[in-house]
Enzyme design. Structure first.
Site, short mmCIF file in Angstrom:
data_model
loop_
_atom_site.label_atom_id
_atom_site.label_comp_id
_atom_site.label_asym_id
_atom_site.label_seq_id
_atom_site.Cartn_x
_atom_site.Cartn_y
_atom_site.Cartn_z
N LYS A 16 -56.72 -19.95 -3.31
CA LYS A 16 -55.71 -19.81 -2.25
C LYS A 16 -56.15 -18.92 -1.09
O LYS A 16 -55.78 -19.18 0.04
CB LYS A 16 -54.41 -19.28 -2.85
CG LYS A 16 -53.76 -20.26 -3.79
CD LYS A 16 -52.52 -19.68 -4.44
CE LYS A 16 -51.96 -20.68 -5.43
NZ LYS A 16 -50.74 -20.22 -6.07
N ASP A 68 -45.41 -20.58 -2.03
CA ASP A 68 -45.23 -19.80 -3.27
C ASP A 68 -44.14 -18.75 -3.16
O ASP A 68 -43.38 -18.52 -4.11
CB ASP A 68 -46.54 -19.08 -3.64
CG ASP A 68 -47.51 -19.99 -4.39
OD1 ASP A 68 -47.05 -20.97 -5.02
OD2 ASP A 68 -48.72 -19.70 -4.36
P1 NAP Z 1 -55.84 -15.41 -8.49
O1 NAP Z 1 -55.75 -15.39 -7.02
O2 NAP Z 1 -57.14 -15.78 -9.11
O3 NAP Z 1 -55.43 -13.93 -9.02
C1 NAP Z 1 -55.56 -13.61 -10.39
C2 NAP Z 1 -54.95 -12.23 -10.64
O4 NAP Z 1 -55.00 -12.01 -12.06
C3 NAP Z 1 -55.72 -11.07 -9.98
O5 NAP Z 1 -54.82 -10.06 -9.61
C4 NAP Z 1 -56.61 -10.58 -11.15
O6 NAP Z 1 -56.99 -9.22 -11.05
C5 NAP Z 1 -55.67 -10.77 -12.32
N1 NAP Z 1 -56.39 -10.87 -13.59
C6 NAP Z 1 -57.14 -11.92 -14.02
N2 NAP Z 1 -57.64 -11.63 -15.25
C7 NAP Z 1 -57.21 -10.38 -15.57
C8 NAP Z 1 -57.40 -9.55 -16.70
N3 NAP Z 1 -58.14 -9.93 -17.76
N4 NAP Z 1 -56.79 -8.33 -16.71
C9 NAP Z 1 -56.03 -7.92 -15.66
N5 NAP Z 1 -55.82 -8.69 -14.55
C10 NAP Z 1 -56.40 -9.90 -14.51
O7 NAP Z 1 -54.74 -16.38 -9.13
P2 NAP Z 1 -53.30 -16.84 -8.56
O8 NAP Z 1 -53.46 -18.09 -7.79
O9 NAP Z 1 -52.66 -15.69 -7.91
O10 NAP Z 1 -52.54 -17.24 -9.93
C11 NAP Z 1 -52.24 -16.28 -10.91
C12 NAP Z 1 -51.40 -16.91 -12.04
O11 NAP Z 1 -50.13 -17.31 -11.52
C13 NAP Z 1 -52.00 -18.16 -12.65
O12 NAP Z 1 -51.72 -18.15 -14.05
C14 NAP Z 1 -51.25 -19.30 -11.99
O13 NAP Z 1 -51.19 -20.48 -12.80
C15 NAP Z 1 -49.85 -18.68 -11.85
N6 NAP Z 1 -49.08 -19.26 -10.74
C16 NAP Z 1 -47.85 -19.80 -11.02
C17 NAP Z 1 -47.09 -20.32 -9.99
C18 NAP Z 1 -45.74 -20.92 -10.27
O14 NAP Z 1 -45.26 -21.66 -9.40
N7 NAP Z 1 -45.09 -20.63 -11.38
C19 NAP Z 1 -47.57 -20.31 -8.67
C20 NAP Z 1 -48.80 -19.73 -8.41
C21 NAP Z 1 -49.56 -19.21 -9.46
P3 NAP Z 1 -58.34 -8.78 -10.27
O15 NAP Z 1 -57.97 -8.70 -8.82
O16 NAP Z 1 -58.66 -7.45 -10.86
O17 NAP Z 1 -59.38 -9.82 -10.56
#
Ligand code: NAP
Length: 271
Positions: free
Chosen positions: A65, A99
């Protein structure tokens, strides 16, 4: 026939194909929606390729994103948020962010007040950007706590002009949770296949807390199980998924999205 898709890595867990295909079918539209595994390095080619092939639109998910901002022409909102989750091709390659609206709708549909509330937002990725910006705009006091604190600080700086936003690492979650009204997980923790993981457990939650996990696969994440043990109110990730998807559907097609049918398709898939 018009093609649509979601790009991400991983992406096989996505329920967007089931949700949008149910909507197309309900409205009798000759359209299909598929999931494509695309890395950050291939994102430019994938978006340009979809444009050249005449796709109707795209969604972007983890971890694409923020990278997409360099590739598409963002709307003012997507630029302010710093992340794109929806791409439309009607007037060039335009990047939207739906979002934040999805997250706000999930809270308000569950009768959760946002204005004046202390929100602890776990994560500083693409989804967190939209949620922090939207909830601060709505008058919440938002604390962003992230594994990589520099990312939380940079996000707080980027979207802080619209309201009250603080940044933290994950070392003092006990106190942060204690002082919060709403806890939102926007990290990938708890998402399939690592379903047993959570950053917060019941022993540091309180019963007045609202716990919203935007992870929707699985539906009943470990975090939500812990929240139920603590007697807290829980909100799963489906409503946000449906409302962000419904807004994207409207942007692409100009049609009123069949929200109930979209939600039913998602919940059936997860059952
Ligand atoms: P992203 O940009 O890749 O961000 C991932 C986040 O998770 C970062 O803050 C990362 O921290 C953290 N993270 C990953 N592994 C971790 C770990 N082992 N320990 C601690 N923190 C960790 O992903 P995103 O697009 O924001 O999506 C995040 C989640 O939200 C996904 O599961 C996605 O499916 C879900 N989501 C749901 C919706 C919905 O409509 N319900 C919409 C959007 C996203 P760092 O910065 O330290 O790497």
């Amino acid at each position: 026939m018009k093609l649509f898709g979601v790009l991400g890595d991983p992406v096989s867990h996505s329920l967007s194909p089931a949700m949008h295909n149910a909507a197309f079918k309900a409205l009798g539209m000759d359209c299909e929606y598929h999931a494509f595994r695309v890395s950050k390095d291939s994102l430019h080619d994938a978006i340009q390729g979809a444009y050249a092939l005449g796709f109707g639109g795209l969604n972007l998910t983890i971890p694409l994103k923020e990278k997409a901002l360099e590739i598409v022409k963002p709307t003012d909102l997507a630029k302010q948020i710093g992340a794109v989750n929806t791409v439309d091709f009607k007037k060039g390659i335009i990047g939207y962010n739906t979002d934040g609206l999805g997250a706000k709708m999930a809270l308000t549909e569950s009768s959760v007040e946002i204005k004046g509330k202390n929100v602890l937002l776990l994560g500083a990725g693409g989804a967190a950007r939209a949620i922090a910006f939207t909830l601060a705009t709505e008058g919440a006091n938002v604390t962003i706590a992230n594994r990589t604190p520099e990312r939380a600080i940079s996000l707080a700086k980027d979207v802080g002009s619209v309201g009250k936003i603080n940044a933290s690492d994950l070392t003092d979650l006990k106190n942060l949770v204690k002082n919060s009204d709403i806890l939102i997980n926007s990290t990938a923790i708890g998402m399939f296949p690592k379903v047993g993981e959570t950053l917060v457990t019941s022993d540091i939650m309180h019963s007045d807390l609202v716990v919203f996990d935007i992870v929707y696969n699985p539906l009943n994440t470990r975090l939500l199980q812990e929240a139920k043990t603590a007697g807290a109110k829980t909100i799963d990730g489906v409503k946000m998924l449906v409302y962000q998807g419904a807004e994207a559907f409207n942007i692409w097609t100009g049609k009123i999205p069949p929200v109930d049918i979209m939600e039913k398709a998602v919940r059936e898939k997860l059952a």
